[in-house]
Design an enzyme around this catalytic site. Structure first.
Site, PDB file in Angstrom:
ATOM      1  N   ASP A  58       5.995   1.573   7.802  1.00  0.00           N
ATOM      2  CA  ASP A  58       5.276   2.058   6.621  1.00  0.00           C
ATOM      3  C   ASP A  58       4.249   3.125   6.978  1.00  0.00           C
ATOM      4  O   ASP A  58       3.525   3.028   7.960  1.00  0.00           O
ATOM      5  CB  ASP A  58       4.567   0.915   5.906  1.00  0.00           C
ATOM      6  CG  ASP A  58       3.898   1.398   4.634  1.00  0.00           C
ATOM      7  OD1 ASP A  58       4.610   1.832   3.720  1.00  0.00           O
ATOM      8  OD2 ASP A  58       2.656   1.378   4.575  1.00  0.00           O
TER       9      ASP A  58
ATOM     10  N   HIS B 174       9.621   2.120   3.736  1.00  0.00           N
ATOM     11  CA  HIS B 174       8.824   3.134   3.045  1.00  0.00           C
ATOM     12  C   HIS B 174       9.820   4.209   2.612  1.00  0.00           C
ATOM     13  O   HIS B 174      10.243   5.036   3.410  1.00  0.00           O
ATOM     14  CB  HIS B 174       7.784   3.688   4.013  1.00  0.00           C
ATOM     15  CG  HIS B 174       6.979   4.834   3.483  1.00  0.00           C
ATOM     16  ND1 HIS B 174       5.625   4.751   3.280  1.00  0.00           N
ATOM     17  CD2 HIS B 174       7.330   6.103   3.133  1.00  0.00           C
ATOM     18  CE1 HIS B 174       5.177   5.913   2.833  1.00  0.00           C
ATOM     19  NE2 HIS B 174       6.195   6.745   2.737  1.00  0.00           N
TER      20      HIS B 174
ATOM     21  N   HIS C  48       6.239  -0.399  -2.100  1.00  0.00           N
ATOM     22  CA  HIS C  48       5.579   0.409  -3.136  1.00  0.00           C
ATOM     23  C   HIS C  48       6.526   1.254  -4.006  1.00  0.00           C
ATOM     24  O   HIS C  48       6.402   2.468  -4.104  1.00  0.00           O
ATOM     25  CB  HIS C  48       4.485   1.296  -2.539  1.00  0.00           C
ATOM     26  CG  HIS C  48       4.804   1.964  -1.239  1.00  0.00           C
ATOM     27  ND1 HIS C  48       5.962   2.654  -1.002  1.00  0.00           N
ATOM     28  CD2 HIS C  48       4.070   2.037  -0.098  1.00  0.00           C
ATOM     29  CE1 HIS C  48       5.939   3.125   0.229  1.00  0.00           C
ATOM     30  NE2 HIS C  48       4.817   2.755   0.798  1.00  0.00           N
TER      31      HIS C  48
ATOM     32  N   ASP D 196      -0.932  -2.525  -0.872  1.00  0.00           N
ATOM     33  CA  ASP D 196      -0.957  -1.308  -0.045  1.00  0.00           C
ATOM     34  C   ASP D 196      -2.410  -0.873   0.175  1.00  0.00           C
ATOM     35  O   ASP D 196      -2.731   0.327   0.136  1.00  0.00           O
ATOM     36  CB  ASP D 196      -0.137  -0.180  -0.677  1.00  0.00           C
ATOM     37  CG  ASP D 196       0.138   0.963   0.300  1.00  0.00           C
ATOM     38  OD1 ASP D 196      -0.167   0.820   1.499  1.00  0.00           O
ATOM     39  OD2 ASP D 196       0.650   2.008  -0.154  1.00  0.00           O
TER      40      ASP D 196
ATOM     41  N   GLY E  85      -4.052   7.406   0.368  1.00  0.00           N
ATOM     42  CA  GLY E  85      -4.323   5.982   0.364  1.00  0.00           C
ATOM     43  C   GLY E  85      -5.511   5.566  -0.468  1.00  0.00           C
ATOM     44  O   GLY E  85      -6.444   6.341  -0.702  1.00  0.00           O
TER      45      GLY E  85
END
Length: 439
Positions: A153, A180, A233, A306, A325
């Site tokens: 990821d 990912h 995600h 996440d 992020g």
């Protein structure tokens, strides 16, 4: 020495109020409200509070080792407890990368010593996350950390040969590859979702097909190999359709959605605030609606945070230079309440499923002496979170337990408040505040 705590008047998964009696690490009794004997016991007034199994996050970035300036295992797990979590899976993109038994054992031991939650390291799929050579998957699985989730990821396992080999390898110990999904050639230089907003504000777009193409490839590989695949995600309507199709075919695939993809859209990029720069990017309102529907109908199995803390220097800069992020451990439950419970799409039993039982099952931590995600029943581990669904709060990143402040929900009023968290009967949060603990 026996320790007993009575949660007086708690409502398990939103049901009728009862007295939950926690003793010696397990749920010892469930009695009619007000009938549990309190002699020698600590009593928590849980009137009006919803009791849920301790939350489990399958996707957390704790940054240690290597980026302790952004987060440590201690600060990140303290934030997790404040958010109602009793277990987290720590992603492998640390420095050094968690691609050996030695590194995952280090993460596991530091998490155990911190004592806030159970920390389950995620092992890298490839050495150094470089996508060319398989990491020590078997050694990590056999280590003290007992790794069962493997992911690069932050990067996609883009080589189909390497992905196939990883899927084949993890079958030997019932592991799962958490992908990912990002086709790198389609996202070179990408800064945000490709669409109307990116065209209007002049940022390089990140097309939905870059995610969907990898998911389509990987579900076919998983079907061919007969192995477990987890999609990290998931963020687009097309991705929901692909996972739904794969499940109908009987492919052993699971998927997660983040709280920010349940609530926020790419319109927030218009002010070039890097707080809203995330990977995968915030998508359109249509995508938000699709992932909510997918979570409600079971196509998407879980909510995973996440949680991606960053230093102020990595976020307080121009958009192009900023890191991708957002933090999310302390706001996840509130966002799920706002988007799914308060809208009538889900009830509290559903919340327990997507934030506790299902992630524990996917991570294979739902059995054994430190089992997580178990129902609130007599004899089960006393991993419990008490939530006040009637409370509201305005999010302030500076007041959170995480070491970083890059929350996308700052200044936003959210419903729900974690009042208490118990890890095997031991309070890690009381009255909404973390309780200093020792392992």
């Amino acid at each position: 020495m026996s320790t007993t705590t009575i949660l007086r008047g708690a409502r398990p998964t939103g049901g009728d109020p009862v007295d939950l009696v926690l003793r010696d690490g397990v749920i010892a009794e469930i009695l009619d409200e007000g009938t549990a004997s309190h002699e020698g016991a600590a009593v928590v007034d849980a009137t009006g509070l919803v009791a849920l199994p301790g939350l489990v996050d399958l996707h957390t970035h704790l940054r240690e080792p290597g980026r302790e300036d952004a987060e440590t295992i201690a600060s990140g797990t303290r934030a997790a407890a404040a958010g109602g979590f009793t277990a987290v899976h720590a992603m492998a993109n640390t420095t050094p990368v968690a691609d050996t038994a030695g590194v995952v054992e280090q993460v596991w031991r530091i998490g155990r010593d911190a004592g806030w939650v159970d920390v389950h390291p995620v092992g890298a799929v490839s050495v150094g996350l470089d996508g060319t050579q398989l990491a020590e998957l078997g050694a990590m699985a056999d280590s003290a950390a007992r790794v069962r989730v493997f992911s690069d990821d932050g990067k996609c396992v883009h080589d189909p040969i390497l992905m196939r080999r990883a899927l084949e390898y993890v079958k030997a110990f019932d592991g799962v590859v958490a992908q990912h999904a990002q086709e790198p050639r389609l996202t070179e230089g990408a800064q945000m979702n490709e669409g109307v907003v990116s065209a209007e504000i002049g940022l390089t777009g990140w097309p939905a097909v870059a995610e969907e193409a990898i998911i389509a490839r990987d579900v076919l590989l998983a079907e061919h190999v007969g192995s477990r695949l987890h999609v990290c995600h998931l963020s687009t309507a097309g991705s929901v359709d692909l996972v739904r199709w794969a499940k109908k075919r009987g492919v052993d695939v699971t998927a997660e959605v983040t709280p920010h993809h349940l609530l926020l859209t790419d319109d927030l990029a218009r002010d070039y605030d890097p707080t809203f720069k995330v990977n995968p990017p915030l998508r359109t309102a249509e995508d938000v609606e699709a992932v909510r529907a997918g979570l409600a109908d079971g196509t998407i199995d879980i909510v995973a945070t996440d949680h991606a803390p960053h230093t102020r220097e990595d976020k307080d800069c121009e958009w192009a230079a900023a890191a991708f992020g957002m933090t999310g451990l302390e706001t996840a439950l509130s966002v799920v309440q706002a988007t799914m419970v308060d809208t009538g799409r889900m009830n509290w039993a559903d919340v327990a499923r997507v934030l506790s039982a299902a992630p524990a099952r996917i991570g294979r931590i739902d059995s054994g002496d430190r089992a997580q995600g178990r129902p609130l029943a007599v004899g089960e581990p006393a991993n419990v979170v008490l939530v006040d669904p009637a409370a509201t709060r305005v999010v302030d990143g500076a007041e959170q337990a995480t070491a970083s402040t890059n929350t996308p929900f700052r200044g936003r009023e959210l419903p729900g408040r974690v009042v208490a968290t118990f890890l095997r009967g031991r309070a890690t949060v009381l009255d909404g505040s973390p309780v200093e603990v020792t392992a």
